[in-house]
Every structure is written in structure tokens, then in C-alpha cells.
Design a protein around this motif. Structure first.
Motif, mmCIF file in Angstrom:
data_model
loop_
_atom_site.group_PDB
_atom_site.id
_atom_site.type_symbol
_atom_site.label_atom_id
_atom_site.label_comp_id
_atom_site.label_asym_id
_atom_site.label_seq_id
_atom_site.Cartn_x
_atom_site.Cartn_y
_atom_site.Cartn_z
ATOM 1 N N MET A 1 22.959 -6.177 -27.875
ATOM 2 C CA MET A 1 21.719 -6.410 -27.130
ATOM 3 C C MET A 1 21.508 -5.308 -26.096
ATOM 4 O O MET A 1 22.447 -4.827 -25.483
ATOM 5 C CB MET A 1 21.765 -7.775 -26.444
ATOM 6 C CG MET A 1 21.759 -8.944 -27.399
ATOM 7 S SD MET A 1 21.791 -10.519 -26.507
ATOM 8 C CE MET A 1 21.862 -11.681 -27.867
ATOM 9 N N ASN B 1 13.523 -9.453 -22.347
ATOM 10 C CA ASN B 1 12.889 -10.750 -22.529
ATOM 11 C C ASN B 1 12.305 -10.889 -23.926
ATOM 12 O O ASN B 1 11.559 -10.028 -24.394
ATOM 13 C CB ASN B 1 11.795 -10.964 -21.477
ATOM 14 C CG ASN B 1 11.361 -12.413 -21.395
ATOM 15 O OD1 ASN B 1 10.617 -12.894 -22.229
ATOM 16 N ND2 ASN B 1 11.845 -13.117 -20.391
ATOM 17 N N GLU B 2 12.624 -12.010 -24.590
ATOM 18 C CA GLU B 2 12.194 -12.249 -25.981
ATOM 19 C C GLU B 2 10.781 -12.810 -26.101
ATOM 20 O O GLU B 2 10.240 -12.853 -27.204
ATOM 21 C CB GLU B 2 13.125 -13.258 -26.652
ATOM 22 C CG GLU B 2 14.591 -12.950 -26.578
ATOM 23 C CD GLU B 2 15.408 -14.195 -26.851
ATOM 24 O OE1 GLU B 2 15.565 -14.568 -28.038
ATOM 25 O OE2 GLU B 2 15.867 -14.822 -25.880
ATOM 26 N N VAL C 1 13.223 -19.108 -29.034
ATOM 27 C CA VAL C 1 13.930 -17.890 -28.637
ATOM 28 C C VAL C 1 15.394 -18.236 -28.350
ATOM 29 O O VAL C 1 15.737 -19.381 -28.046
ATOM 30 C CB VAL C 1 13.288 -17.236 -27.393
ATOM 31 C CG1 VAL C 1 11.935 -16.628 -27.737
ATOM 32 C CG2 VAL C 1 13.129 -18.260 -26.263
ATOM 33 N N VAL D 1 14.196 -15.979 -34.968
ATOM 34 C CA VAL D 1 14.871 -15.570 -33.737
ATOM 35 C C VAL D 1 15.743 -14.345 -33.993
ATOM 36 O O VAL D 1 15.700 -13.356 -33.237
ATOM 37 C CB VAL D 1 15.722 -16.725 -33.173
ATOM 38 C CG1 VAL D 1 16.521 -16.271 -31.948
ATOM 39 C CG2 VAL D 1 14.833 -17.914 -32.812
ATOM 40 N N ARG E 1 13.614 -11.242 -34.631
ATOM 41 C CA ARG E 1 13.043 -10.668 -33.412
ATOM 42 C C ARG E 1 14.114 -9.909 -32.622
ATOM 43 O O ARG E 1 13.879 -8.805 -32.131
ATOM 44 C CB ARG E 1 12.442 -11.761 -32.530
ATOM 45 C CG ARG E 1 11.738 -11.212 -31.276
ATOM 46 C CD ARG E 1 11.312 -12.308 -30.319
ATOM 47 N NE ARG E 1 10.452 -13.283 -30.952
ATOM 48 C CZ ARG E 1 10.811 -14.546 -31.204
ATOM 49 N NH1 ARG E 1 12.024 -14.968 -30.874
ATOM 50 N NH2 ARG E 1 9.984 -15.376 -31.783
ATOM 51 N N LEU E 2 15.306 -10.482 -32.497
ATOM 52 C CA LEU E 2 16.373 -9.809 -31.772
ATOM 53 C C LEU E 2 16.780 -8.502 -32.457
ATOM 54 O O LEU E 2 17.094 -7.511 -31.782
ATOM 55 C CB LEU E 2 17.591 -10.732 -31.648
ATOM 56 C CG LEU E 2 17.438 -11.922 -30.686
ATOM 57 C CD1 LEU E 2 18.605 -12.886 -30.848
ATOM 58 C CD2 LEU E 2 17.329 -11.450 -29.247
ATOM 59 N N MET F 1 14.220 -6.018 -31.546
ATOM 60 C CA MET F 1 14.397 -5.596 -30.158
ATOM 61 C C MET F 1 15.500 -4.545 -30.042
ATOM 62 O O MET F 1 15.407 -3.618 -29.235
ATOM 63 C CB MET F 1 14.709 -6.812 -29.279
ATOM 64 C CG MET F 1 13.525 -7.757 -29.122
ATOM 65 S SD MET F 1 13.948 -9.327 -28.307
ATOM 66 C CE MET F 1 14.322 -8.754 -26.647
ATOM 67 N N ASN G 1 3.410 -11.007 -23.565
ATOM 68 C CA ASN G 1 4.465 -11.840 -22.998
ATOM 69 C C ASN G 1 4.410 -11.747 -21.476
ATOM 70 O O ASN G 1 4.911 -10.792 -20.883
ATOM 71 C CB ASN G 1 5.829 -11.359 -23.520
ATOM 72 C CG ASN G 1 6.997 -12.066 -22.851
ATOM 73 O OD1 ASN G 1 6.827 -13.079 -22.190
ATOM 74 N ND2 ASN G 1 8.189 -11.512 -23.029
#
Length: 470
Positions: free
Chosen positions: A164, A183-184, A189, A199, A202-203, A206, A280
């Protein structure tokens, strides 16, 4: 010439000025006779704390220690300086995960914490299915450590895994460094304990797109003064915990030109990143948390200080750390927030309070700045006067008014800053925290938002610890 003074200093020859503390019987009797009375909400210290209060408050260096701690916190100058993977900036190794709140083991973890850890295991390729991840966690295959032990913070479950990307914040005044994950967004999330395919997808995006693009923009921009953003956002209706709309807009205004000009970020990816961040309103929250962590950490380890430098929750326990007691945690059971629920959810679906985001209140924003954000009451419940009253109560338990963070509705009075353990114990007034509410069951996600208070015993325990070393 003889100096003739009226008996009793003139008490019997002028209109009385009455201050009534404690029970209302005397105040009510005087009010019935049209005598002006100023009522003071006072109560004796909780039984068993008298000696500890006397020891701490009687320490000759106590006042100076608190003055130094709050000075350090309010003079900190946090700047966003980089965006890097956790494995690089925090030295996280494969199989090590950070989490919000005080120390916690898998067998005591709540539903959303378990859900976030399951998702992190799958993200890191340590398990292929949720059940497989759960089995690995049950047998102790992962190392779990608090974010705070690594100079970091994480919202809600606060789970950080090596891949991350982290926002890196440096204090230009005192030299400290603090980090927070990206921030997701809202809904399903990881930080709320969801771990479904959307989830993980998306991560992954990111890590591959958002993190590298933000790194390019931040490095091209140079150190970004987060305290200036926070101060301006407070005057635009944010309180920097549950409302970050203005701060997010200000952050994007700073970074968008540099993102667009970064040669290493393709144009379509830059647009994708801006679209994600602009959609967001909580995008700034994580930067604000890292800034608050840097400010609070500047005030750590002042001998004799009773100022709180961390408030945090792991979904099971609520913990605080105090400047004068080092890294020691004082814990109690986390409570369920009182607030508004989404869709068909209700209190029975809510998990106890969770997250490192109470670092915002610790540093003087969030619930302590509710008066700056009247619109927040529509999100957490209550009325505008409730928001103003909440902020005004916090002045009773804090050491200073923040010289930079000012509230227009209170004639630009500084936010209450520097929670003092002795004042919390003496008054019985607990810090107010506005927060999101995670679903009790792993994988549910967010179910609402509201207001919560810490358990009172954590402050009494901290007081007794301070008394032992006074």
C-alpha cells in the motif's frame, strides 16, 4: 484623614453577584427571588482520584510541562513531502500488517478488523480466498502491529500492508515524520472491513496508478503546507474528520497542475486520478490525519505533562497515550457511536468505535471543531447549536486555543487544543469524536456515522500512572 472601609468589603451594601456550583437548589431559590445567578457545572472528582490529582497538579513542573507540550503541538508545521509504498517508507516486510488502535491479536479482533486483514492478505497474495486468509490469520501467519508504533495512522480498521502507498508528512518545525495510507473512497472499502473483488481491484489500481501518480505530483510540487490547507478549510465549513470537502478541493487545486505537467504520468492516467480524487470528498482525510499525527508526536515525551498525544480505537479497545508516560497505552472498551444509519442499518448492525482518525480531535480538529462545520450535523445527527455547544465544552478540557486553526462562528476563536487528562478527570467532560460507523460483520462496510466518547476509565488510569512518577 481616616480611611473608612465598608464592612465585609461592601458585600451588604451593593447588589450581590452569585455564582452557584453543584446542585441547583440554591440557584433555583435565588432565581425565584429575581437574583441573577451564574451557574457553574461542577462536580467533585471521581472517588479514588483525589490523591492522584493532588500529586499531579501539585508537581512544581506540571504546568510548565503542559505549556511545553501544547506549544510543540501548536507550532508544528506538517508538510506533505512524498508518496511511497509502505514497504519502503515504513520498512514493512511481507506478512506484517499494521492496524488502527492499541495492540490487538486476531482472536480479539472485531468483524471489520478481521475483514480488513482478510482483504490485505488477499491483496498481498498470501491467500487466494477469504476462507484461506482467515485460516492463515487464525494460525498466526501474520504479524499485527499498531500503526502508531510506526509513526503512522490509518482510518477505521487502519490496516496497512507492504504494497500500500503512504502519504509521507514531515514537520518542518520539529523534524518528525508521520504517514497515512491513501483514501479509498466510501461504501464497500477495506477500511470498513469489506474485502470483495471490487475492493481488491480498487486497491490494486491504487497501488499501480494512484500512488505513483501522486508521488510524481507531490515531488514536482515540493513540500505542501498542510496546516495552511487545514486552516483555510476550517473557514470554508470543514471540521477535518467527517467533512473534508473544502480541504479536498484545496489539495487538488495545489496538486492538479503538477500532476498534469508530470512527464511520467500519461494524460489519461492523470485524468483518471483527478476524477477519482474529485469524486471522493474524504480524499484529504488521510493527509489531515498524517498532519495531526505529526503535530501530536511533536508533543510526546515531555516529563510531567498530562496532555494526550494519541486517541485511537481498534474496534475492540479504545486507547490513549499521554505525553508524560511515553508509549504506554491506557485502554478501555470501545463504545458504539450514536448517530445516523444508512439504508436499513441500525444500532444492532454497528461495530464498536474503530480507527486512528481520532488523532484529528487529539490535535484540535474533528469533533473539537464542530462549530466550524454546521453542515456536519446533517451527517452525524443533531442540530447546529449542538455542534457549537460541543466545541465550547472542549475548551473546558484543553490547554490552549490553537493559534492557527480558527472558527469563524466563534469570532475566529482558536480551536480547543491539547486534551489535559487532569481536566477530563476533574470535570467529567469527555472528548467528543465524530466518526464513521462500521458494520459489525466482516465484509459489510460502512453502515452510518455519528458521535462517540472515550470510556472515562482511560483518563483515570493515565492520571494514576502520572501520579506514580510525579
Amino acid at each position: 484623614m481616616t480611611d473608612v472601609r465598608p464592612p465585609l468589603g461592601g458585600l451588604l451594601t451593593r447588589d450581590p453577584r452569585v455564582v452557584a456550583a453543584g446542585v441547583d437548589v440554591l440557584a433555583d431559590a435565588l432565581a425565584d427571588q429575581a437574583v441573577p445567578v451564574e451557574r457553574v457545572d461542577w462536580r467533585p472528582p471521581p472517588p479514588g482520584t483525589e490523591a492522584a490529582l493532588a500529586a499531579v497538579l501539585g508537581d512544581p513542573g506540571h504546568a510548565d510541562a503542559n505549556a511545553e507540550a501544547v506549544r510543540r503541538m501548536t507550532t508544528a508545521r506538517p508538510h506533505l513531502v512524498d508518496v511511497r509504498p509502505a514497504r519502503d517508507v515504513l520498512g514493512l516486510e511481507k506478512g506484517t500488517f499494521l492496524h488502527a488502535g492499541p495492540p490487538l491479536e486476531w482472536d480479539r479482533a472485531s468483524g471489520p478488523m478481521r475483514g480488513a486483514l482478510i482483504g490485505a492478505m488477499m491483496l498481498e497474495g498470501l491467500a487466494e480466498t477469504p476462507r484461506g486468509a482467515e485460516r492463515e490469520l487464525e494460525r498466526g501467519a501474520a504479524v499485527l502491529e499498531p500503526c502508531h508504533h510506526h509513526g503512522a495512522v490509518g482510518p477505521m480498521a487502519g490496516v496497512v500492508s507492504p504494497s500500500m502507498w503512504m502519504l509521507v508528512v514531515e514537520d518542518a518545525e520539529h523534524g518528525g515524520t508521520a504517514c497515512c495510507s491513501l483514501n479509498e473512497g466510501l461504501g464497500k472499502v477495506l477500511r470498513y472491513g469489506a474485502y470483495g473483488p471490487e475492493v481488491i481491484e480498487r486497491l490494486t489500481w491504487m497501488g499501480e496508478v494512484l500512488g505513483p501518480a501522486l508521488r510524481a505530483a507531490v515531488r514536482r510540487h515540493g513540500p505542501l503546507d498542510l496546516m495552511a490547507v487545514i486552516a483555510q478549510a476550517l473557514q470554508m465549513g470543514d471540521e477535518l474528520h467527517n467533512r473534508n470537502r473544502a480541504a479536498t478541493s484545496l489539495l487538488l487545486r495545489e496538486l492538479a497542475p503538477d500532476l498534469a505537467a508530470a512527464d511520467e504520468v500519461p494524460r489519461d492516467r492523470a485524468a483518471e486520478v483527478l476524477r477519482f480524487a474529485a469524486g471522493n470528498d474524504h480524499f484529504f482525510l488521510n493527509a489531515g490525519m498524517a498532519a495531526a499525527k505529526a503535530c501530536a508526536d511533536a508533543a510526546r515525551n515531555v516529563p510531567g505533562s498530562s496532555m494526550v498525544v494519541a486517541m485511537s480505537r481498534n474496534g475492540t479497545d479504545f486507547g490513549v497515550q499521554v505525553s508524560g508516560t511515553g508509549d504506554r497505552w491506557f485502554t478501555g472498551p470501545a463504545g458504539v457511536p450514536d448517530g445516523l444509519y444508512l439504508g436499513g442499518y441500525g444500532p444492532d448492525d454497528a461495530n464498536p468505535d474503530i480507527g486512528d482518525s481520532a488523532i484529528t480531535e487529539t490535535a484540535g480538529t474533528g469533533g473539537f471543531a464542530l462549530a466550524a462545520a454546521p453542515a456536519i450535523v446533517r451527517f452525524v445527527g443533531g442540530e447546529v447549536p449542538d455542534a457549537v455547544a460541543a466545541t465550547q465544552r472542549m475548551y473546558e478540557i484543553t490547554l490552549a486555543e490553537h493559534p492557527v486553526l480558527q472558527i469563524p462562528l466563534l469570532s475566529f476563536r482558536g480551536t480547543p487544543a491539547g486534551i489535559d487528562v487532569t481536566r477530563v478527570v476533574r470535570t467529567g467532560i469527555l472528548p467528543v469524536i465524530d466518526t464513521g460507523i462500521a458494520g459489525r460483520e466482516a465484509g459489510t462496510g460502512q453502515v452510518g456515522a455519528g458521535i462517540v466518547e472515550p470510556p472515562s476509565n482511560v483518563f483515570s488510569a493515565a492520571l494514576h500512572a502520572l501520579a506514580e512518577i510525579a
